[in-house]
Design a protein around this motif. Structure first.
Motif, PDB file in Angstrom:
ATOM      1  N   ARG A 222      -5.484   0.494   6.157  1.00  0.00           N
ATOM      2  CA  ARG A 222      -5.870  -0.294   4.987  1.00  0.00           C
ATOM      3  C   ARG A 222      -4.969  -1.518   4.844  1.00  0.00           C
ATOM      4  O   ARG A 222      -5.434  -2.623   4.548  1.00  0.00           O
TER       5      ARG A 222
ATOM      6  N   GLU B 154      -0.818  -2.365  -4.600  1.00  0.00           N
ATOM      7  CA  GLU B 154      -0.469  -1.169  -5.368  1.00  0.00           C
ATOM      8  C   GLU B 154       0.919  -1.253  -6.013  1.00  0.00           C
ATOM      9  O   GLU B 154       1.394  -0.277  -6.573  1.00  0.00           O
TER      10      GLU B 154
ATOM     11  N   ALA C 235       2.648   4.720   0.285  1.00  0.00           N
ATOM     12  CA  ALA C 235       2.557   5.873   1.178  1.00  0.00           C
ATOM     13  C   ALA C 235       3.805   6.711   0.965  1.00  0.00           C
ATOM     14  O   ALA C 235       4.919   6.245   1.224  1.00  0.00           O
TER      15      ALA C 235
ATOM     16  N   GLY D 113       6.074   2.605   1.456  1.00  0.00           N
ATOM     17  CA  GLY D 113       4.751   2.510   2.062  1.00  0.00           C
ATOM     18  C   GLY D 113       4.689   1.348   3.028  1.00  0.00           C
ATOM     19  O   GLY D 113       5.649   1.077   3.764  1.00  0.00           O
TER      20      GLY D 113
ATOM     21  N   GLU E  43      -3.101  10.930   6.592  1.00  0.00           N
ATOM     22  CA  GLU E  43      -3.137  10.142   5.362  1.00  0.00           C
ATOM     23  C   GLU E  43      -2.350   8.847   5.506  1.00  0.00           C
ATOM     24  O   GLU E  43      -2.794   7.775   5.079  1.00  0.00           O
ATOM     25  N   ARG E  44      -1.184   8.930   6.122  1.00  0.00           N
ATOM     26  CA  ARG E  44      -0.371   7.732   6.319  1.00  0.00           C
ATOM     27  C   ARG E  44      -1.062   6.766   7.267  1.00  0.00           C
ATOM     28  O   ARG E  44      -0.988   5.539   7.097  1.00  0.00           O
TER      29      ARG E  44
ATOM     30  N   ILE F  39       0.877  -1.169   0.000  1.00  0.00           N
ATOM     31  CA  ILE F  39       0.000   0.000   0.000  1.00  0.00           C
ATOM     32  C   ILE F  39       0.911   1.215   0.000  1.00  0.00           C
ATOM     33  O   ILE F  39       1.659   1.444   0.961  1.00  0.00           O
TER      34      ILE F  39
ATOM     35  N   LYS G 123      -3.561   4.833   5.353  1.00  0.00           N
ATOM     36  CA  LYS G 123      -2.902   3.820   4.538  1.00  0.00           C
ATOM     37  C   LYS G 123      -2.517   2.604   5.376  1.00  0.00           C
ATOM     38  O   LYS G 123      -2.679   1.459   4.953  1.00  0.00           O
TER      39      LYS G 123
END
Length: 486
Positions: free
Chosen positions: A173, A196, A158, A240, A166-167, A156, A170
């Motif tokens: 998720r 991703e 980042a 990420g 936001e991080r 994912i 992520k």
């Protein structure tokens, strides 16, 4: 960093000026003039070229030049157009006379680089590839030791510029996907649908075989701590958040065995290559990269150069040998040679010399083309000729016609095709360089340097008369095509 031609064309490895339109024409036409232009006219001052009894007049070539704005008024370009006319005329004359141009000697000489590669490949397989044999126990031991690991991951993304919020989203998720991945019943495959890392995603999340030092430290530490069948907790790196999995051997045995074999072959190959280097005393000179770039600018002009790129035992590998190789490769590779750094070109030169000496060894050991190899080569040249016939609109029934009528048809076909390609270079289908060379060695042909100049001047006058803007003619910028060592 490596270049595409090194990977594609070397079997074994160890680790200003003209307008852009002129450059396009010089590039496109540069490899088509066979063994070099000759100026042997003593009469026919209105003639640019002769080939197998056919003549290209100053007026006809001037008309072709005038009719197409794609043809720059530059002597080099016009000279090569004359050479292009010679090659197509010789080809059309032979095909129209019923010659298939597919006799065995011609197939081998035209596709000599592919011949060499096939022979060297068989020899290499015998000495290296086929000698790497191991059993089930070796695979089990290697997998358990884990020095070479098949690793899967789900990423994912980042980026550092993201906010903490936001991080955080992520990471949440990634944690959700990990729960899916370890849930069984195809959970990994479902989680991988949100991977991703697009490249690994299409491979089920596989990164292939990795060794220590090939990934970022955070990832490596986890990947080399996992037991077979284990899935990691969330791993954070500069890319990420990762979910890392080391599959059980029974899940990936065939893939792992194939990749392990490739690793072992590479090790044996490394030793083999060093032995070849030492046995043949292969060396490449410091000035070789610059000489190679110069030759790539126009391989035809360097086919007579005696300058030395490298050597083996008591023999030299010269610029002329390299230029011959460049003519055998697809045209786009010359641009890659020019753009490559010294280390890449040194590697390329070593590879070419190595292929030469391995062909010598292979032939001494009794290796040659198999029937299957020859059939493939025959079909390759056959398809090249089919494409040329179609592009030039060469009627296969011409051979059965009246010889005089056939002669006129050859003139018509070649003129029409030359006009077509000057208006649209994309329509050009080249005569294979070494087929053109063999035809020139067998048939009469001449190109007049003074005729080229007159055709250039005539084309400029005709173009101006057709309403074109006045253009500067460059009749003396070119270097004579038969120039010796450079």
């Amino acid at each position: 960093m490596t270049t595409r031609w090194v990977a594609k064309h070397m079997l074994m490895r160890v680790g200003g000026g003209l307008s852009s339109r002129v450059c396009v024409w010089l590039c496109v036409l540069g490899g088509l003039t066979g063994c070099g232009l000759r100026d042997a006219f003593t009469a026919h001052s209105d003639t640019v070229a002769q080939a197998a009894g056919h003549e290209l007049t100053v007026e006809r070539l001037g008309q072709i030049i005038a009719a197409s704005k794609n043809v720059p008024l530059h002597r080099d370009v016009v000279e090569r157009m004359a050479g292009l006319w010679v090659d197509y005329t010789l080809l059309a004359q032979r095909l129209a006379a019923g010659d298939s141009l597919l006799d065995s000697a011609r197939v081998v000489s035209t596709l000599w680089s592919e011949v060499q590669q096939q022979i060297v490949t068989h020899y290499h397989e015998e000495l290296v590839t086929n000698n790497v044999v191991f059993g089930e126990q070796t695979v089990d031991s290697a997998y358990q030791a884990g020095n070479h690991r098949l690793i899967f991951h789900i990423l994912i993304l980042a980026t550092p510029d993201m906010t903490d919020e936001e991080r955080g989203e992520k990471r949440l998720r990634a944690e959700r996907l990990r729960e899916v991945a370890v849930s069984g019943n195809g959970g990994w495959a479902r989680a991988n649908q949100e991977n991703e890392d697009s490249l690994s995603m299409v491979e089920g999340g596989s990164l292939g075989m990795i060794e220590r030092g090939q990934t970022v430290p955070q990832f490596e530490q986890v990947a080399f701590s996992l037991e077979p069948g284990e899935v990691s907790s969330i791993v954070e790196s500069g890319y990420g958040y990762h979910i890392v999995r080391r599959p059980a051997l029974n899940e990936v045995r065939a893939d792992y065995e194939s990749r392990l074999r490739a690793v072992l072959v590479e090790r044996v190959n490394f030793v083999f290559i060093n032995e070849v280097q030492d046995r043949w005393e292969i060396g490449v000179r410091p000035e070789a990269p610059e000489l190679m770039r110069e030759a790539a600018e126009d391989p035809v002009r360097f086919r007579q150069s005696r300058k030395v790129i490298g050597s083996y035992l008591n023999s030299d590998f010269r610029v002329s040998d390299f230029a011959r190789w460049l003519q055998a490769l697809p045209a786009e590779y010359t641009a890659e040679v020019i753009a490559s750094d010294d280390d890449q070109l040194d590697l390329f030169a070593h590879g070419l010399i190595r292929n030469d000496v391995l062909e010598i060894e292979a032939r001494d050991a009794g290796h040659g083309l198999s029937a299957e190899d020859y059939a493939i080569l025959h079909e390759t040249l056959s398809q090249d000729l089919v494409r040329l016939r179609r592009a030039m609109a060469l009627d296969s029934a011409m051979a059965a016609g009246d010889p005089a009528n056939r002669f006129e048809k050859v003139d018509t076909v070649v003129d029409n095709y030359l006009r077509a390609v000057t208006n649209n270079v994309a329509q050009l289908v080249t005569v294979p360089a070494f087929l053109a060379e063999s035809l020139r060695s067998e048939m009469e042909w001449e190109v007049s340097s003074s005729g080229v100049n007159r055709a250039l001047e005539r084309g400029a006058r005709l173009r101006a008369g057709l309403g074109g803007a006045a253009e500067t003619v460059s009749p003396s910028d070119s270097i004579p095509a038969n120039q010796g060592d450079r």
